[in-house]
Scaffold this motif. Sequence first.
Motif, PDB file in Angstrom:
ATOM      1  N   VAL A  30       0.831  -1.209   0.000  1.00 24.97           N
ATOM      2  CA  VAL A  30       0.000   0.000   0.000  1.00 24.97           C
ATOM      3  C   VAL A  30       0.865   1.258   0.000  1.00 24.97           C
ATOM      4  O   VAL A  30       0.605   2.206  -0.746  1.00 24.97           O
ATOM      5  CB  VAL A  30      -0.969   0.005   1.205  1.00 24.97           C
ATOM      6  N   ARG A  34       0.544   3.969  -2.883  1.00 25.26           N
ATOM      7  CA  ARG A  34      -0.120   5.229  -2.538  1.00 25.26           C
ATOM      8  C   ARG A  34       0.840   6.315  -2.039  1.00 25.26           C
ATOM      9  O   ARG A  34       0.493   7.491  -2.068  1.00 25.26           O
ATOM     10  CB  ARG A  34      -1.150   4.991  -1.432  1.00 25.26           C
ATOM     11  N   ALA A  39      -1.619   6.617   1.923  1.00 25.36           N
ATOM     12  CA  ALA A  39      -1.884   5.249   2.382  1.00 25.36           C
ATOM     13  C   ALA A  39      -2.837   5.262   3.575  1.00 25.36           C
ATOM     14  O   ALA A  39      -2.712   6.086   4.473  1.00 25.36           O
ATOM     15  CB  ALA A  39      -0.575   4.562   2.774  1.00 25.36           C
ATOM     16  N   GLN A  42      -6.765   1.409   7.054  1.00 27.42           N
ATOM     17  CA  GLN A  42      -7.895   0.522   6.778  1.00 27.42           C
ATOM     18  C   GLN A  42      -7.603  -0.365   5.570  1.00 27.42           C
ATOM     19  O   GLN A  42      -7.875  -1.573   5.592  1.00 27.42           O
ATOM     20  CB  GLN A  42      -9.166   1.341   6.525  1.00 27.42           C
ATOM     21  N   GLU A  43      -7.052   0.203   4.519  1.00 26.02           N
ATOM     22  CA  GLU A  43      -6.722  -0.595   3.338  1.00 26.02           C
ATOM     23  C   GLU A  43      -5.630  -1.613   3.659  1.00 26.02           C
ATOM     24  O   GLU A  43      -5.667  -2.752   3.181  1.00 26.02           O
ATOM     25  CB  GLU A  43      -6.271   0.300   2.189  1.00 26.02           C
ATOM     26  N   GLU A  46      -7.251  -4.472   5.435  1.00 25.98           N
ATOM     27  CA  GLU A  46      -8.026  -5.316   4.522  1.00 25.98           C
ATOM     28  C   GLU A  46      -7.126  -6.218   3.697  1.00 25.98           C
ATOM     29  O   GLU A  46      -7.411  -7.412   3.517  1.00 25.98           O
ATOM     30  CB  GLU A  46      -8.879  -4.431   3.609  1.00 25.98           C
ATOM     31  N   ARG A  47      -6.020  -5.700   3.204  1.00 29.16           N
ATOM     32  CA  ARG A  47      -5.105  -6.522   2.402  1.00 29.16           C
ATOM     33  C   ARG A  47      -4.422  -7.593   3.257  1.00 29.16           C
ATOM     34  O   ARG A  47      -4.099  -8.673   2.760  1.00 29.16           O
ATOM     35  CB  ARG A  47      -4.054  -5.644   1.729  1.00 29.16           C
ATOM     36  N   LYS A  52      -8.817  -3.596  11.510  1.00 32.18           N
ATOM     37  CA  LYS A  52      -8.000  -2.389  11.709  1.00 32.18           C
ATOM     38  C   LYS A  52      -7.432  -2.297  13.129  1.00 32.18           C
ATOM     39  O   LYS A  52      -6.250  -1.952  13.296  1.00 32.18           O
ATOM     40  CB  LYS A  52      -8.836  -1.153  11.379  1.00 32.18           C
TER      41      LYS A  52
END
Length: 215
Positions: A30, A34, A39, A42-43, A46-47, A52
């Motif tokens: 990420v 990003r 970045a 939360q992303e 998820e990955r 979180k």
Amino acid sequence: MASAAATASRTSPRGRMDKRQAILDAAFEVFAERGYVQALVQEIAERAGVAKPTVYSHFTDKESLFRATLTATAQAVMDTNIAVLDRMRGPGDDLRATLNDVAYQLVRSCCDRRSRSLRWLTYAQVARFPDLIEVVQGCTSVRIAEAMADRLARLTVSGRLRPCDPAVAAEQLLALVTGPLETRSRLGTRKVTTAEMRALAQSAVDTFLRAYAAD
């Protein structure tokens, strides 16, 4: 029930380590895509396949996650390159061929996505995290040069190379191998072909052996 609890207690540290590694792997992806500012934790969660809050249970905030991510990646790059250098411990009869292969593998590592992204992230955030330059270079440039010097010293002792200062010789060989890459790759924005990487590696080794090969 007690047995199940005992089993969970025994496996918990490993599970925690696995989650931490998954978070670090996802975070690097990420951050590389990003940048630090854009970045989102939360992303990353998820990955990594975690919640979180789990990210925050391992890393107190985004800044500490970024530091840990770059440090872990730098160490992984270091381990990969030192494993390549281990070929020089037993180079066989054809020293040139061994050095050509080692140089090529180092060039490939320097050109791969992980190494490029590590450099970009370090340079891009140097103002915010100036200490990371020392951390990343310590794991990569410094440790790899030390390992190279050790392998060259062994070759000198065995008579395969002329007497020299192995630290200086290592610095020069690594410069010959990696120096042209920033220009060839246009600061990592252009893919360097396999043919180019092999030619660069062979040219570096040829120049090095002209100076250091035993008579």
